[in-house]
Motif scaffolding. Structure first.
Motif, PDB file in Angstrom:
ATOM      1  N   LYS A 162      14.767   9.395   0.541  1.00  0.00           N
ATOM      2  CA  LYS A 162      14.179  10.720   0.374  1.00  0.00           C
ATOM      3  C   LYS A 162      12.852  10.731   1.138  1.00  0.00           C
ATOM      4  O   LYS A 162      12.101   9.774   1.121  1.00  0.00           O
ATOM      5  N   HIS A 163      12.574  11.833   1.805  1.00  0.00           N
ATOM      6  CA  HIS A 163      11.465  11.835   2.744  1.00  0.00           C
ATOM      7  C   HIS A 163      10.736  13.155   2.734  1.00  0.00           C
ATOM      8  O   HIS A 163      11.336  14.187   2.509  1.00  0.00           O
ATOM      9  N   TYR A 164       9.489  13.113   3.067  1.00  0.00           N
ATOM     10  CA  TYR A 164       8.730  14.306   3.444  1.00  0.00           C
ATOM     11  C   TYR A 164       8.667  15.356   2.342  1.00  0.00           C
ATOM     12  O   TYR A 164       8.310  16.489   2.586  1.00  0.00           O
ATOM     13  N   PRO A 199       3.775   1.924   9.988  1.00  0.00           N
ATOM     14  CA  PRO A 199       4.590   3.068   9.559  1.00  0.00           C
ATOM     15  C   PRO A 199       3.665   4.270   9.379  1.00  0.00           C
ATOM     16  O   PRO A 199       2.440   4.131   9.503  1.00  0.00           O
ATOM     17  N   SER A 200       4.226   5.432   9.116  1.00  0.00           N
ATOM     18  CA  SER A 200       3.390   6.603   8.847  1.00  0.00           C
ATOM     19  C   SER A 200       2.517   6.302   7.623  1.00  0.00           C
ATOM     20  O   SER A 200       2.955   5.652   6.675  1.00  0.00           O
ATOM     21  N   ALA A 201       1.255   6.801   7.654  1.00  0.00           N
ATOM     22  CA  ALA A 201       0.266   6.387   6.646  1.00  0.00           C
ATOM     23  C   ALA A 201       0.302   7.234   5.374  1.00  0.00           C
ATOM     24  O   ALA A 201      -0.734   7.506   4.774  1.00  0.00           O
ATOM     25  N   ASN A 202       1.496   7.634   4.947  1.00  0.00           N
ATOM     26  CA  ASN A 202       1.664   8.360   3.685  1.00  0.00           C
ATOM     27  C   ASN A 202       2.205   7.386   2.636  1.00  0.00           C
ATOM     28  O   ASN A 202       2.734   6.329   2.978  1.00  0.00           O
ATOM     29  N   ILE A 203       2.082   7.780   1.368  1.00  0.00           N
ATOM     30  CA  ILE A 203       2.793   7.029   0.335  1.00  0.00           C
ATOM     31  C   ILE A 203       4.277   7.279   0.549  1.00  0.00           C
ATOM     32  O   ILE A 203       4.689   8.390   0.903  1.00  0.00           O
ATOM     33  N   ALA A 252       0.829  -1.216   0.000  1.00  0.00           N
ATOM     34  CA  ALA A 252       0.000   0.000   0.000  1.00  0.00           C
ATOM     35  C   ALA A 252       0.859   1.260   0.000  1.00  0.00           C
ATOM     36  O   ALA A 252       0.560   2.241  -0.687  1.00  0.00           O
ATOM     37  N   LYS A 253       1.942   1.257   0.757  1.00  0.00           N
ATOM     38  CA  LYS A 253       2.808   2.450   0.862  1.00  0.00           C
ATOM     39  C   LYS A 253       3.800   2.580  -0.267  1.00  0.00           C
ATOM     40  O   LYS A 253       4.345   3.650  -0.507  1.00  0.00           O
ATOM     41  N   GLY A 254       4.115   1.437  -0.920  1.00  0.00           N
ATOM     42  CA  GLY A 254       5.236   1.445  -1.853  1.00  0.00           C
ATOM     43  C   GLY A 254       6.533   1.580  -1.071  1.00  0.00           C
ATOM     44  O   GLY A 254       7.472   2.264  -1.480  1.00  0.00           O
ATOM     45  N   ARG A 255       6.585   0.927   0.088  1.00  0.00           N
ATOM     46  CA  ARG A 255       7.734   1.081   1.002  1.00  0.00           C
ATOM     47  C   ARG A 255       8.831   0.089   0.651  1.00  0.00           C
ATOM     48  O   ARG A 255       8.555  -1.098   0.438  1.00  0.00           O
ATOM     49  N   PRO A 256      10.101   0.524   0.610  1.00  0.00           N
ATOM     50  CA  PRO A 256      11.194  -0.425   0.352  1.00  0.00           C
ATOM     51  C   PRO A 256      11.207  -1.530   1.414  1.00  0.00           C
ATOM     52  O   PRO A 256      10.991  -1.256   2.598  1.00  0.00           O
ATOM     53  N   VAL A 276       4.811  15.375  14.128  1.00  0.00           N
ATOM     54  CA  VAL A 276       5.978  14.716  13.519  1.00  0.00           C
ATOM     55  C   VAL A 276       6.107  13.328  14.153  1.00  0.00           C
ATOM     56  O   VAL A 276       5.633  13.099  15.269  1.00  0.00           O
ATOM     57  N   GLU A 277       6.761  12.415  13.417  1.00  0.00           N
ATOM     58  CA  GLU A 277       6.842  11.034  13.882  1.00  0.00           C
ATOM     59  C   GLU A 277       7.632  10.935  15.186  1.00  0.00           C
ATOM     60  O   GLU A 277       8.364  11.842  15.566  1.00  0.00           O
ATOM     61  N   SER A 278       7.514   9.746  15.809  1.00  0.00           N
ATOM     62  CA  SER A 278       8.116   9.546  17.128  1.00  0.00           C
ATOM     63  C   SER A 278       9.633   9.731  17.126  1.00  0.00           C
ATOM     64  O   SER A 278      10.303   9.492  16.122  1.00  0.00           O
TER      65      SER A 278
HETATM   66 MG    MG Z   1       7.387   7.506   7.521  1.00  0.00          MG
END
Ligand code: MG
Ligand code: AMP
Length: 344
Positions: free
Chosen positions: A233-235, A140-144, A53-57, A177-179
């Protein structure tokens, strides 16, 4: 799939969400930091759905969310005294601890690491969902992947409509912001990611803290780092972000000199009058850093528009929660920072 939305105030939310988690579905959960994309952290099948769903590595491990502090004994082993001291001081709250993993946690959750990140979130409904499900929620954070994190249910729906079974709407996230992530598996405690629990607060309990290189510098994608997520790369919105540091006046002079028609300015509320001709967007008040952390991701999302050229951003100085805001903004800017006191 139709993505349902239920409020934390609805009487059946906890039961519905827990049932979906137990049957290995996906539920977005509200926490005090950001929204999490949650699933049964002990099920390979459920955890695999998060990555898709996230396309997370695949090499980026997930944090396990527990209903109560003592549950870490189910999912971690060789727990040091420092972990109990931190849990007493900051849980439920925006702190993740990295500890040696218990064999019951599948490799896909930890990305094969011998350690696991664990956290007890400060949201009553979310903790009750975890308790009723009877399993830790990996979230994880619920963003793509790569996009700014989600701090409202609307952000989650925007990124994941049709991909999740349920979004639990708990309103905007308080911290934003995340933990904070602290690694307790080495001789000295190591800060892997700054967040709502500040370095100063950690040092007050631990008496010691090493700051990992990934917190302050750009990491090469082939470098071996303690928190694999920190090298990606983030955010980042689609446009280039440039942080302009220096006094209010010097920064405004620099930005006005370089500003072109499609550019935008991301600034503090106190600075809005300085940029009335530059389509400014304020993300909080410099005088109250918690408003900046709470507003940063919503602002970066608003600026995620292919029509925008450059985003000139103002960043708070100093320690405390400002340290976490600096970390997220610098990553969004790929560490491009100009000092308006010396550069023209
Ligand atoms: Mg995240
Ligand atoms: P997110 O869930 O999107 O907030 O990202 C979780 C962050 O925690 C990523 O940067 C991960 O690399 C980091 N993380 C999770 N588990 C571990 C672990 N066992 N060791 C080090 N970092 C971790």
């Amino acid at each position: 799939m139709q993505t349902r939305i239920l409020s934390t105030k609805d009487s059946n939310t906890i039961a519905v969400a827990a049932e979906i988690i137990k049957s290995n579905g996906l539920v977005a959960i509200p926490t005090e930091t950001v929204y999490g994309l949650g699933a049964n952290g002990l099920s390979e099948e459920a955890v695999a759905k998060i990555f898709v769903a996230k396309g997370r590595p695949q090499d980026n491990p997930l944090i396990l969310h527990v209903a109560q502090p003592r549950d870490i004994e189910r999912f971690c082993r060789d727990i040091p005294k420092a972990a109990y001291a931190l849990a007493d001081a900051f849980w439920p709250g925006p702190l993740t601890m990295v500890l040696p993993v218990h064999p019951c946690v599948p490799k896909c959750t930890t990305a094969g690491l011998p350690t696991v990140g664990v956290r007890c979130p400060d949201n009553d409904v979310t903790r009750q969902i975890i308790a009723l499900a009877g399993v830790p929620i990996a979230a994880p954070s619920a963003n793509i992947s790569g996009k700014p994190s989600t701090t409202t249910a609307e952000h989650v729906l925007h990124d994941h409509d049709g991909k999740l079974d349920l979004i639990v709407d708990g309103g905007p996230c308080r911290v934003g912001v995340e933990s904070t992530i602290v690694d307790l598996t080495e001789a000295r405690p190591r800060l892997l990611r700054p967040g709502g629990i500040t370095p100063e607060q950690l040092i007050a309990v631990l008496g010691d803290l090493v700051v990992d290189k990934a917190v302050t510098a750009q990491i090469d994608k082939d470098e071996v780092v303690k928190a694999p997520g920190m090298k990606y790369k983030h955010y980042a919105p689609q446009s280039d972000v440039i942080i302009v540091s220096g006094s209010r006046e010097k920064a405004a002079e620099y930005i006005h000199r370089h500003y072109k028609e499609n550019d935008r300015v991301l600034c503090f509320e106190e600075e809005l009058p300085l940029y009335s001709d530059c389509k400014p967007l304020a993300y909080g008040r410099e005088g109250d850093v918690s408003t900046l952390s709470a507003g940063l991701f919503a602002a970066l999302r608003e600026l995620d528009d292919p029509g925008i050229g450059i985003v000139y951003a103002r960043c708070p100085e100093g320690g405390g929660v400002a340290y976490a805001v600096q970390n997220r903004l610098k990553k969004a800017a790929a560490f491009r920072i100009v000092n308006a006191e010396v550069e023209v």
